[in-house]
Design a protein around this motif. Sequence first.
Motif, PDB file in Angstrom:
ATOM      1  N   THR A   1      13.317 -75.552 -41.506  1.00 46.82           N
ATOM      2  CA  THR A   1      12.961 -74.719 -40.348  1.00 46.82           C
ATOM      3  C   THR A   1      11.863 -73.724 -40.681  1.00 46.82           C
ATOM      4  O   THR A   1      11.044 -73.389 -39.825  1.00 46.82           O
ATOM      5  CB  THR A   1      14.205 -74.001 -39.787  1.00 46.82           C
ATOM      6  N   VAL A   2      11.814 -73.254 -41.913  1.00 44.41           N
ATOM      7  CA  VAL A   2      10.780 -72.298 -42.315  1.00 44.41           C
ATOM      8  C   VAL A   2       9.412 -72.975 -42.415  1.00 44.41           C
ATOM      9  O   VAL A   2       8.377 -72.356 -42.154  1.00 44.41           O
ATOM     10  CB  VAL A   2      11.156 -71.642 -43.666  1.00 44.41           C
ATOM     11  N   SER A   3       9.402 -74.263 -42.740  1.00 50.45           N
ATOM     12  CA  SER A   3       8.131 -74.960 -42.998  1.00 50.45           C
ATOM     13  C   SER A   3       7.678 -75.874 -41.860  1.00 50.45           C
ATOM     14  O   SER A   3       6.737 -76.641 -42.033  1.00 50.45           O
ATOM     15  CB  SER A   3       8.264 -75.785 -44.287  1.00 50.45           C
TER      16      SER A   3
ATOM     17  N   GLN B   1      10.202 -66.390 -38.353  1.00 55.57           N
ATOM     18  CA  GLN B   1      10.410 -67.673 -39.024  1.00 55.57           C
ATOM     19  C   GLN B   1      10.468 -67.519 -40.532  1.00 55.57           C
ATOM     20  O   GLN B   1      11.383 -68.037 -41.189  1.00 55.57           O
ATOM     21  CB  GLN B   1       9.300 -68.654 -38.630  1.00 55.57           C
TER      22      GLN B   1
ATOM     23  N   ALA C   1      11.875 -77.656 -36.180  1.00 53.14           N
ATOM     24  CA  ALA C   1      12.273 -76.315 -36.614  1.00 53.14           C
ATOM     25  C   ALA C   1      13.493 -75.833 -35.848  1.00 53.14           C
ATOM     26  O   ALA C   1      14.393 -75.198 -36.410  1.00 53.14           O
ATOM     27  CB  ALA C   1      11.106 -75.343 -36.419  1.00 53.14           C
TER      28      ALA C   1
ATOM     29  N   VAL D   1      17.534 -75.537 -37.724  1.00 58.65           N
ATOM     30  CA  VAL D   1      18.269 -74.276 -37.865  1.00 58.65           C
ATOM     31  C   VAL D   1      19.584 -74.333 -37.089  1.00 58.65           C
ATOM     32  O   VAL D   1      20.607 -73.788 -37.530  1.00 58.65           O
ATOM     33  CB  VAL D   1      17.398 -73.075 -37.438  1.00 58.65           C
TER      34      VAL D   1
ATOM     35  N   TYR E   1      14.207 -66.715 -31.434  1.00 57.33           N
ATOM     36  CA  TYR E   1      13.480 -67.697 -32.244  1.00 57.33           C
ATOM     37  C   TYR E   1      13.223 -68.974 -31.455  1.00 57.33           C
ATOM     38  O   TYR E   1      12.096 -69.484 -31.406  1.00 57.33           O
ATOM     39  CB  TYR E   1      14.300 -67.995 -33.505  1.00 57.33           C
TER      40      TYR E   1
ATOM     41  N   GLN F   1      10.498 -68.843 -28.713  1.00 56.60           N
ATOM     42  CA  GLN F   1       9.085 -68.747 -29.097  1.00 56.60           C
ATOM     43  C   GLN F   1       8.295 -69.989 -28.658  1.00 56.60           C
ATOM     44  O   GLN F   1       8.814 -71.108 -28.663  1.00 56.60           O
ATOM     45  CB  GLN F   1       8.956 -68.584 -30.624  1.00 56.60           C
TER      46      GLN F   1
ATOM     47  N   HIS G   1       7.589 -76.689 -37.192  1.00 58.81           N
ATOM     48  CA  HIS G   1       7.487 -76.085 -35.860  1.00 58.81           C
ATOM     49  C   HIS G   1       8.115 -77.020 -34.840  1.00 58.81           C
ATOM     50  O   HIS G   1       8.511 -78.140 -35.157  1.00 58.81           O
ATOM     51  CB  HIS G   1       6.017 -75.818 -35.500  1.00 58.81           C
TER      52      HIS G   1
ATOM     53  N   ILE H   1       8.223 -72.925 -31.050  1.00 58.06           N
ATOM     54  CA  ILE H   1       9.507 -73.486 -31.470  1.00 58.06           C
ATOM     55  C   ILE H   1      10.147 -74.250 -30.314  1.00 58.06           C
ATOM     56  O   ILE H   1      10.084 -75.475 -30.249  1.00 58.06           O
ATOM     57  CB  ILE H   1      10.463 -72.389 -31.998  1.00 58.06           C
TER      58      ILE H   1
ATOM     59  N   PHE I   1      13.699 -66.224 -42.396  1.00 56.32           N
ATOM     60  CA  PHE I   1      14.866 -67.072 -42.659  1.00 56.32           C
ATOM     61  C   PHE I   1      15.008 -67.415 -44.149  1.00 56.32           C
ATOM     62  O   PHE I   1      15.997 -68.039 -44.550  1.00 56.32           O
ATOM     63  CB  PHE I   1      14.787 -68.357 -41.835  1.00 56.32           C
TER      64      PHE I   1
END
Length: 441
Positions: free
Chosen positions: A342-344, A411, A350, A354, A283, A286, A346, A289, A414
Amino acid sequence: MTGTGIPSPSAERAANAAAGAMPTVDTRIAFAAVTAIFFMWGFLTALNDVLIPHLKAVFELNWTRTMLIQFTFFGAYFVMSVPAGWVVDKVGYKLGIVIGLVVAGCGALLFLPAAQIQWYYLFLGALFTLASGITLLQVSANPYVSLLGDPARAASRLNLAQALNSLGHTTAPWVGGMLILATAVLGAEQLAALSEQQQQAYQAAQAQSVQIPYLGLALTLFVLAAVVFVLRLPALTEATERAARRHHTFSEVLRIPHVRWGVVAIFVYVGAEVAIGSFLINYIAQADIGAMSEASAAKYVSFYWGGAMVGRFLGSALLLRVSARRLLALYAAIACVLLLVTVSSHGLVAMWSVIAIGLFNSIMFPTIFTLGIERLGPMTEKASSLLVMAIVGGAIVPLAQGVLADRIGVQAAFALPLLCYAYIIWYGLYGSRLAPEAPQT
Protein backbone atom coordinates in the motif's frame (compact mmCIF):
# COMPACT_ATOMS: atom_id res chain seq x y z
CA MET A 1 -9.65 -29.21 38.40
CA THR A 2 -8.32 -27.61 35.21
CA GLY A 3 -4.64 -27.09 34.41
CA THR A 4 -4.77 -23.52 35.74
CA GLY A 5 -6.21 -24.45 39.11
CA ILE A 6 -9.73 -23.41 38.05
CA PRO A 7 -12.49 -25.86 38.96
CA SER A 8 -14.30 -27.44 36.04
CA PRO A 9 -17.87 -26.19 35.41
CA SER A 10 -19.34 -29.50 36.67
CA ALA A 11 -17.20 -29.35 39.82
CA GLU A 12 -18.29 -25.79 40.49
CA ARG A 13 -21.98 -26.67 40.08
CA ALA A 14 -21.53 -29.63 42.45
CA ALA A 15 -19.84 -27.42 45.03
CA ASN A 16 -22.65 -24.90 44.81
CA ALA A 17 -25.25 -27.63 45.25
CA ALA A 18 -23.44 -29.04 48.28
CA ALA A 19 -23.32 -25.59 49.86
CA GLY A 20 -26.99 -24.96 49.16
CA ALA A 21 -26.18 -22.09 46.80
CA MET A 22 -28.14 -21.25 43.66
CA PRO A 23 -26.53 -23.12 40.73
CA THR A 24 -24.72 -21.11 38.09
CA VAL A 25 -25.77 -21.11 34.46
CA ASP A 26 -24.18 -23.51 31.99
CA THR A 27 -20.80 -22.31 30.71
CA ARG A 28 -22.21 -22.15 27.16
CA ILE A 29 -24.89 -19.70 28.28
CA ALA A 30 -22.29 -17.70 30.19
CA PHE A 31 -20.07 -17.64 27.11
CA ALA A 32 -22.94 -16.45 24.90
CA ALA A 33 -23.83 -13.65 27.34
CA VAL A 34 -20.27 -12.38 27.56
CA THR A 35 -19.67 -12.50 23.79
CA ALA A 36 -22.63 -10.12 23.30
CA ILE A 37 -20.60 -7.61 25.30
CA PHE A 38 -17.61 -8.19 22.99
CA PHE A 39 -19.86 -7.10 20.11
CA MET A 40 -20.84 -3.87 21.88
CA TRP A 41 -17.37 -2.67 22.72
CA GLY A 42 -16.21 -3.51 19.20
CA PHE A 43 -19.05 -1.37 17.83
CA LEU A 44 -18.20 1.52 20.15
CA THR A 45 -14.48 1.39 19.33
CA ALA A 46 -14.96 1.29 15.55
CA LEU A 47 -17.43 4.17 15.70
CA ASN A 48 -14.40 6.38 16.42
CA ASP A 49 -13.30 5.80 12.81
CA VAL A 50 -16.50 7.56 11.72
CA LEU A 51 -16.24 10.28 14.36
CA ILE A 52 -12.73 11.19 13.17
CA PRO A 53 -13.65 12.59 9.71
CA HIS A 54 -16.84 14.14 11.15
CA LEU A 55 -15.10 16.04 13.96
CA LYS A 56 -12.09 16.84 11.77
CA ALA A 57 -14.40 18.66 9.37
CA VAL A 58 -16.69 20.24 12.01
CA PHE A 59 -13.80 21.72 14.01
CA GLU A 60 -11.40 22.14 11.03
CA LEU A 61 -8.63 20.16 12.73
CA ASN A 62 -5.22 19.12 11.42
CA TRP A 63 -4.24 15.45 11.65
CA THR A 64 -2.35 15.85 14.93
CA ARG A 65 -5.33 17.41 16.75
CA THR A 66 -7.72 14.96 15.11
CA MET A 67 -5.79 12.01 16.51
CA LEU A 68 -6.46 13.34 20.01
CA ILE A 69 -9.72 11.41 19.58
CA GLN A 70 -7.87 8.10 19.62
CA PHE A 71 -5.28 9.42 22.08
CA THR A 72 -8.05 10.23 24.59
CA PHE A 73 -10.00 7.03 23.98
CA PHE A 74 -7.09 4.63 24.22
CA GLY A 75 -5.28 6.75 26.80
CA ALA A 76 -8.08 5.77 29.17
CA TYR A 77 -6.82 2.18 29.00
CA PHE A 78 -3.48 3.27 30.42
CA VAL A 79 -4.97 5.46 33.14
CA MET A 80 -7.83 3.19 34.16
CA SER A 81 -6.52 -0.37 33.73
CA VAL A 82 -4.91 -0.60 37.19
CA PRO A 83 -8.03 0.79 38.95
CA ALA A 84 -10.05 -1.65 36.83
CA GLY A 85 -7.88 -4.49 38.11
CA TRP A 86 -8.56 -3.38 41.68
CA VAL A 87 -12.30 -3.40 40.97
CA VAL A 88 -12.13 -6.94 39.57
CA ASP A 89 -10.07 -8.05 42.57
CA LYS A 90 -12.70 -6.66 44.97
CA VAL A 91 -15.97 -7.57 43.21
CA GLY A 92 -15.04 -10.37 40.78
CA TYR A 93 -15.39 -10.74 37.03
CA LYS A 94 -19.20 -10.65 36.85
CA LEU A 95 -19.75 -7.40 38.77
CA GLY A 96 -16.70 -5.94 37.02
CA ILE A 97 -18.49 -6.50 33.71
CA VAL A 98 -21.71 -4.91 35.06
CA ILE A 99 -19.89 -1.82 36.35
CA GLY A 100 -17.99 -1.49 33.06
CA LEU A 101 -21.23 -1.52 31.07
CA VAL A 102 -22.80 1.16 33.29
CA VAL A 103 -19.76 3.46 33.07
CA ALA A 104 -19.61 3.02 29.27
CA GLY A 105 -23.33 3.86 29.08
CA CYS A 106 -22.75 7.08 31.04
CA GLY A 107 -19.95 7.99 28.62
CA ALA A 108 -22.28 7.46 25.65
CA LEU A 109 -24.85 9.77 27.26
CA LEU A 110 -22.24 12.55 27.49
CA PHE A 111 -22.24 12.73 23.69
CA LEU A 112 -25.66 14.39 23.85
CA PRO A 113 -24.51 17.67 25.49
CA ALA A 114 -21.19 17.55 23.60
CA ALA A 115 -23.00 17.48 20.26
CA GLN A 116 -25.54 20.07 21.39
CA ILE A 117 -22.99 22.74 22.33
CA GLN A 118 -20.42 21.63 19.70
CA TRP A 119 -17.43 21.67 22.08
CA TYR A 120 -14.54 19.46 20.97
CA TYR A 121 -13.07 18.93 24.44
CA LEU A 122 -16.40 17.74 25.84
CA PHE A 123 -16.39 15.12 23.06
CA LEU A 124 -12.97 14.06 24.31
CA GLY A 125 -14.29 13.87 27.88
CA ALA A 126 -17.19 11.70 26.73
CA LEU A 127 -14.78 9.42 24.89
CA PHE A 128 -12.57 9.09 27.99
CA THR A 129 -15.56 8.10 30.14
CA LEU A 130 -16.79 5.64 27.52
CA ALA A 131 -13.34 4.10 27.19
CA SER A 132 -12.99 3.84 30.99
CA GLY A 133 -16.02 1.56 31.00
CA ILE A 134 -14.63 -0.48 28.12
CA THR A 135 -11.32 -0.78 30.00
CA LEU A 136 -13.13 -2.44 32.87
CA LEU A 137 -14.87 -4.73 30.37
CA GLN A 138 -11.51 -5.68 28.85
CA VAL A 139 -9.95 -6.44 32.23
CA SER A 140 -12.98 -8.52 33.23
CA ALA A 141 -14.24 -10.20 30.06
CA ASN A 142 -11.01 -11.21 28.27
CA PRO A 143 -9.59 -13.36 31.08
CA TYR A 144 -13.10 -14.53 32.00
CA VAL A 145 -13.61 -16.05 28.54
CA SER A 146 -10.09 -17.51 28.57
CA LEU A 147 -10.79 -19.23 31.89
CA LEU A 148 -14.34 -20.36 31.07
CA GLY A 149 -13.50 -23.92 30.06
CA ASP A 150 -10.62 -26.14 28.94
CA PRO A 151 -7.29 -24.20 29.20
CA ALA A 152 -6.01 -25.97 26.07
CA ARG A 153 -8.74 -24.23 24.06
CA ALA A 154 -8.40 -20.80 25.65
CA ALA A 155 -6.90 -19.14 22.54
CA SER A 156 -9.58 -20.67 20.31
CA ARG A 157 -12.34 -19.62 22.71
CA LEU A 158 -11.13 -16.02 22.99
CA ASN A 159 -10.72 -15.80 19.21
CA LEU A 160 -14.35 -16.87 18.83
CA ALA A 161 -15.48 -14.21 21.32
CA GLN A 162 -13.30 -11.62 19.57
CA ALA A 163 -14.99 -12.56 16.28
CA LEU A 164 -18.17 -11.07 17.76
CA ASN A 165 -16.08 -8.05 18.71
CA SER A 166 -15.08 -7.78 15.06
CA LEU A 167 -18.71 -8.06 14.00
CA GLY A 168 -19.30 -4.92 16.06
CA HIS A 169 -16.32 -3.27 14.34
CA THR A 170 -17.75 -4.28 10.96
CA THR A 171 -21.24 -2.98 11.63
CA ALA A 172 -20.25 0.37 13.15
CA PRO A 173 -18.81 2.06 10.00
CA TRP A 174 -21.95 1.20 8.00
CA VAL A 175 -24.32 2.47 10.68
CA GLY A 176 -22.14 5.43 11.62
CA GLY A 177 -21.55 6.36 7.99
CA MET A 178 -25.29 6.49 7.33
CA LEU A 179 -26.15 8.43 10.49
CA ILE A 180 -23.12 10.59 11.30
CA LEU A 181 -21.62 11.26 7.85
CA ALA A 182 -24.93 11.51 5.97
CA THR A 183 -25.02 15.31 6.32
CA ALA A 184 -22.18 17.08 4.51
CA VAL A 185 -20.08 19.29 6.78
CA LEU A 186 -19.88 22.90 5.60
CA GLY A 187 -16.72 24.97 5.69
CA ALA A 188 -16.49 28.34 7.49
CA GLU A 189 -17.20 30.32 4.32
CA GLN A 190 -20.18 28.17 3.35
CA LEU A 191 -21.60 28.44 6.87
CA ALA A 192 -21.21 32.23 6.87
CA ALA A 193 -23.22 32.43 3.63
CA LEU A 194 -26.28 30.89 5.32
CA SER A 195 -28.98 32.89 7.08
CA GLU A 196 -29.20 32.72 10.88
CA GLN A 197 -32.20 30.39 10.65
CA GLN A 198 -30.39 28.12 8.20
CA GLN A 199 -27.31 28.04 10.45
CA GLN A 200 -29.44 26.96 13.43
CA ALA A 201 -31.08 24.22 11.38
CA TYR A 202 -27.68 23.05 10.13
CA GLN A 203 -26.19 22.94 13.65
CA ALA A 204 -29.22 21.03 14.94
CA ALA A 205 -28.84 18.47 12.14
CA GLN A 206 -25.12 18.05 12.93
CA ALA A 207 -25.88 17.55 16.63
CA GLN A 208 -28.63 14.99 16.00
CA SER A 209 -26.41 12.97 13.66
CA VAL A 210 -24.23 12.19 16.70
CA GLN A 211 -26.83 12.27 19.47
CA ILE A 212 -29.21 9.63 18.11
CA PRO A 213 -26.61 6.84 17.65
CA TYR A 214 -25.02 7.39 21.07
CA LEU A 215 -28.36 7.64 22.88
CA GLY A 216 -29.29 4.24 21.40
CA LEU A 217 -25.93 2.83 22.45
CA ALA A 218 -26.31 4.13 26.02
CA LEU A 219 -29.69 2.46 26.40
CA THR A 220 -28.34 -0.82 24.99
CA LEU A 221 -25.41 -0.79 27.42
CA PHE A 222 -27.69 -0.25 30.41
CA VAL A 223 -29.94 -3.13 29.30
CA LEU A 224 -26.91 -5.42 28.91
CA ALA A 225 -25.72 -4.46 32.41
CA ALA A 226 -29.12 -5.46 33.83
CA VAL A 227 -29.09 -8.79 31.98
CA VAL A 228 -25.59 -9.71 33.16
CA PHE A 229 -26.46 -8.67 36.72
CA VAL A 230 -29.42 -11.06 36.96
CA LEU A 231 -27.63 -14.00 35.27
CA ARG A 232 -25.92 -16.43 37.65
CA LEU A 233 -22.59 -16.52 35.85
CA PRO A 234 -19.75 -18.73 37.16
CA ALA A 235 -17.65 -16.57 39.51
CA LEU A 236 -14.16 -17.98 38.70
CA THR A 237 -12.77 -16.17 41.73
CA GLU A 238 -9.94 -18.72 41.87
CA ALA A 239 -8.18 -16.74 39.11
CA THR A 240 -8.14 -13.52 41.16
CA GLU A 241 -5.87 -12.42 44.01
CA ARG A 242 -8.47 -13.61 46.54
CA ALA A 243 -7.37 -17.20 45.83
CA ALA A 244 -3.63 -16.55 46.16
CA ARG A 245 -1.55 -17.59 49.16
CA ARG A 246 0.03 -14.14 48.97
CA HIS A 247 -0.52 -11.00 46.97
CA HIS A 248 1.65 -10.22 43.96
CA THR A 249 2.93 -6.87 42.71
CA PHE A 250 2.76 -5.62 39.15
CA SER A 251 6.56 -5.47 38.99
CA GLU A 252 6.69 -9.14 40.03
CA VAL A 253 4.31 -10.09 37.23
CA LEU A 254 6.31 -8.03 34.71
CA ARG A 255 9.43 -10.01 35.58
CA ILE A 256 7.84 -13.00 33.85
CA PRO A 257 9.23 -12.79 30.26
CA HIS A 258 6.16 -13.88 28.28
CA VAL A 259 4.05 -11.33 30.19
CA ARG A 260 6.57 -8.49 29.75
CA TRP A 261 7.01 -9.00 26.00
CA GLY A 262 3.26 -9.63 25.69
CA VAL A 263 2.57 -6.16 27.10
CA VAL A 264 4.78 -4.67 24.38
CA ALA A 265 3.10 -6.86 21.74
CA ILE A 266 -0.39 -5.65 22.75
CA PHE A 267 0.88 -2.04 22.68
CA VAL A 268 2.23 -2.23 19.13
CA TYR A 269 -0.59 -4.43 17.80
CA VAL A 270 -3.43 -2.22 19.03
CA GLY A 271 -1.48 0.85 17.94
CA ALA A 272 -1.08 -0.49 14.41
CA GLU A 273 -4.68 -1.72 14.11
CA VAL A 274 -6.18 1.55 15.37
CA ALA A 275 -3.82 3.76 13.35
CA ILE A 276 -4.76 1.99 10.12
CA GLY A 277 -8.49 2.17 10.90
CA SER A 278 -8.27 5.83 11.91
CA PHE A 279 -6.76 6.91 8.59
CA LEU A 280 -8.74 4.61 6.30
CA ILE A 281 -11.71 6.86 5.47
CA ASN A 282 -9.58 9.87 4.54
CA TYR A 283 -6.96 7.65 2.87
CA ILE A 284 -9.47 5.81 0.68
CA ALA A 285 -11.21 9.11 -0.21
CA GLN A 286 -7.98 10.52 -1.72
CA ALA A 287 -8.08 11.11 -5.47
CA ASP A 288 -5.08 8.82 -6.15
CA ILE A 289 -6.40 5.96 -3.96
CA GLY A 290 -10.18 5.40 -4.00
CA ALA A 291 -11.43 8.76 -5.35
CA MET A 292 -14.75 8.76 -3.47
CA SER A 293 -16.68 10.68 -0.83
CA GLU A 294 -15.99 10.12 2.86
CA ALA A 295 -19.47 8.64 3.35
CA SER A 296 -18.74 6.06 0.62
CA ALA A 297 -15.26 5.39 2.01
CA ALA A 298 -16.77 4.62 5.43
CA LYS A 299 -18.40 1.51 3.94
CA TYR A 300 -15.00 0.16 2.92
CA VAL A 301 -13.79 0.45 6.52
CA SER A 302 -16.36 -2.26 7.26
CA PHE A 303 -14.38 -4.58 4.98
CA TYR A 304 -11.27 -3.88 7.07
CA TRP A 305 -13.05 -4.83 10.30
CA GLY A 306 -15.11 -7.51 8.55
CA GLY A 307 -11.89 -9.21 7.48
CA ALA A 308 -10.90 -9.42 11.15
CA MET A 309 -14.27 -10.99 11.95
CA VAL A 310 -13.96 -13.65 9.23
CA GLY A 311 -10.34 -14.27 10.20
CA ARG A 312 -11.28 -14.83 13.83
CA PHE A 313 -13.94 -17.41 12.99
CA LEU A 314 -11.39 -19.19 10.80
CA GLY A 315 -8.64 -18.65 13.35
CA SER A 316 -10.74 -20.16 16.12
CA ALA A 317 -10.78 -23.41 14.12
CA LEU A 318 -7.16 -23.18 12.94
CA LEU A 319 -5.87 -22.68 16.46
CA LEU A 320 -7.21 -26.10 17.43
CA ARG A 321 -4.69 -27.60 14.96
CA VAL A 322 -1.88 -25.06 14.49
CA SER A 323 0.53 -23.61 17.05
CA ALA A 324 -0.76 -20.23 18.25
CA ARG A 325 2.77 -18.81 18.24
CA ARG A 326 3.53 -19.82 14.65
CA LEU A 327 0.17 -18.64 13.32
CA LEU A 328 0.63 -15.27 15.05
CA ALA A 329 4.06 -14.79 13.45
CA LEU A 330 2.77 -15.81 10.00
CA TYR A 331 -0.17 -13.38 10.11
CA ALA A 332 2.09 -10.53 11.24
CA ALA A 333 4.49 -11.24 8.36
CA ILE A 334 1.64 -11.09 5.83
CA ALA A 335 0.49 -7.76 7.33
CA CYS A 336 4.02 -6.38 6.78
CA VAL A 337 3.91 -7.39 3.12
CA LEU A 338 0.50 -5.77 2.61
CA LEU A 339 1.71 -2.51 4.16
CA LEU A 340 4.71 -2.47 1.85
CA VAL A 341 2.32 -2.84 -1.09
CA THR A 342 0.00 0.00 0.00
CA VAL A 343 2.90 2.38 0.65
CA SER A 344 4.44 1.72 -2.78
CA SER A 345 1.32 1.69 -4.99
CA HIS A 346 -1.79 3.72 -5.91
CA GLY A 347 -5.43 3.23 -6.86
CA LEU A 348 -7.30 0.01 -6.10
CA VAL A 349 -4.12 -1.94 -5.34
CA ALA A 350 -3.19 0.50 -2.56
CA MET A 351 -6.77 0.58 -1.29
CA TRP A 352 -7.43 -3.17 -1.13
CA SER A 353 -3.99 -4.08 0.19
CA VAL A 354 -4.48 -1.91 3.29
CA ILE A 355 -8.07 -3.14 3.75
CA ALA A 356 -6.88 -6.76 3.54
CA ILE A 357 -4.72 -6.25 6.62
CA GLY A 358 -7.91 -6.63 8.66
CA LEU A 359 -8.09 -10.33 7.76
CA PHE A 360 -4.64 -10.92 9.24
CA ASN A 361 -5.19 -8.69 12.26
CA SER A 362 -7.89 -11.17 13.22
CA ILE A 363 -6.17 -13.57 15.62
CA MET A 364 -3.53 -11.17 16.93
CA PHE A 365 -5.12 -9.55 19.97
CA PRO A 366 -6.81 -12.65 21.44
CA THR A 367 -3.76 -14.82 20.71
CA ILE A 368 -1.29 -12.35 22.26
CA PHE A 369 -3.61 -11.96 25.24
CA THR A 370 -3.95 -15.68 25.91
CA LEU A 371 -0.21 -16.22 25.48
CA GLY A 372 0.42 -13.34 27.88
CA ILE A 373 -1.69 -14.82 30.71
CA GLU A 374 -0.72 -18.44 30.11
CA ARG A 375 -0.25 -20.55 33.27
CA LEU A 376 -0.44 -17.61 35.71
CA GLY A 377 -3.22 -18.87 38.05
CA PRO A 378 -4.05 -16.20 40.67
CA MET A 379 -1.65 -13.79 38.94
CA THR A 380 -4.00 -13.73 35.92
CA GLU A 381 -5.93 -10.64 37.06
CA LYS A 382 -2.79 -8.49 37.43
CA ALA A 383 -1.34 -9.71 34.12
CA SER A 384 -4.69 -8.95 32.50
CA SER A 385 -4.57 -5.39 33.88
CA LEU A 386 -1.07 -4.91 32.46
CA LEU A 387 -2.08 -6.25 29.05
CA VAL A 388 -5.15 -4.01 28.97
CA MET A 389 -3.01 -1.06 30.04
CA ALA A 390 -0.88 -1.73 26.95
CA ILE A 391 -3.92 -0.94 24.78
CA VAL A 392 -2.69 2.65 25.24
CA GLY A 393 -0.77 1.84 22.06
CA GLY A 394 -4.04 2.79 20.36
CA ALA A 395 -3.46 6.32 21.73
CA ILE A 396 0.26 6.68 21.05
CA VAL A 397 0.78 5.07 17.64
CA PRO A 398 -2.11 6.84 15.80
CA LEU A 399 -0.99 10.18 17.27
CA ALA A 400 2.58 9.51 16.12
CA GLN A 401 1.26 8.52 12.70
CA GLY A 402 -0.77 11.75 12.64
CA VAL A 403 2.40 13.76 13.24
CA LEU A 404 4.11 11.81 10.44
CA ALA A 405 1.14 12.33 8.11
CA ASP A 406 1.29 16.11 8.63
CA ARG A 407 4.95 16.03 7.58
CA ILE A 408 5.42 13.26 4.99
CA GLY A 409 1.85 12.47 3.90
CA VAL A 410 -0.78 9.91 4.90
CA GLN A 411 0.46 7.13 2.61
CA ALA A 412 4.11 7.23 3.64
CA ALA A 413 3.10 7.36 7.32
CA PHE A 414 1.86 3.74 7.07
CA ALA A 415 5.52 2.76 7.53
CA LEU A 416 4.96 3.14 11.28
CA PRO A 417 2.46 0.26 11.68
CA LEU A 418 4.78 -1.85 9.50
CA LEU A 419 7.40 -1.63 12.27
CA CYS A 420 4.77 -2.64 14.81
CA TYR A 421 3.92 -5.85 12.94
CA ALA A 422 7.63 -6.66 12.62
CA TYR A 423 7.84 -6.80 16.42
CA ILE A 424 4.84 -9.14 16.57
CA ILE A 425 6.68 -11.59 14.29
CA TRP A 426 9.46 -11.71 16.88
CA TYR A 427 7.03 -12.09 19.77
CA GLY A 428 5.24 -15.00 18.13
CA LEU A 429 8.46 -16.88 17.43
CA TYR A 430 10.53 -16.03 20.52
CA GLY A 431 9.09 -13.52 23.01
CA SER A 432 6.01 -15.56 23.92
CA ARG A 433 7.92 -18.66 24.98
CA LEU A 434 7.31 -19.73 28.57
CA ALA A 435 10.14 -19.58 31.11
CA PRO A 436 11.58 -22.99 32.08
CA GLU A 437 9.96 -22.76 35.52
CA ALA A 438 6.31 -21.90 36.09
CA PRO A 439 5.70 -18.71 38.11
CA GLN A 440 5.20 -19.31 41.81
CA THR A 441 1.75 -18.41 43.11
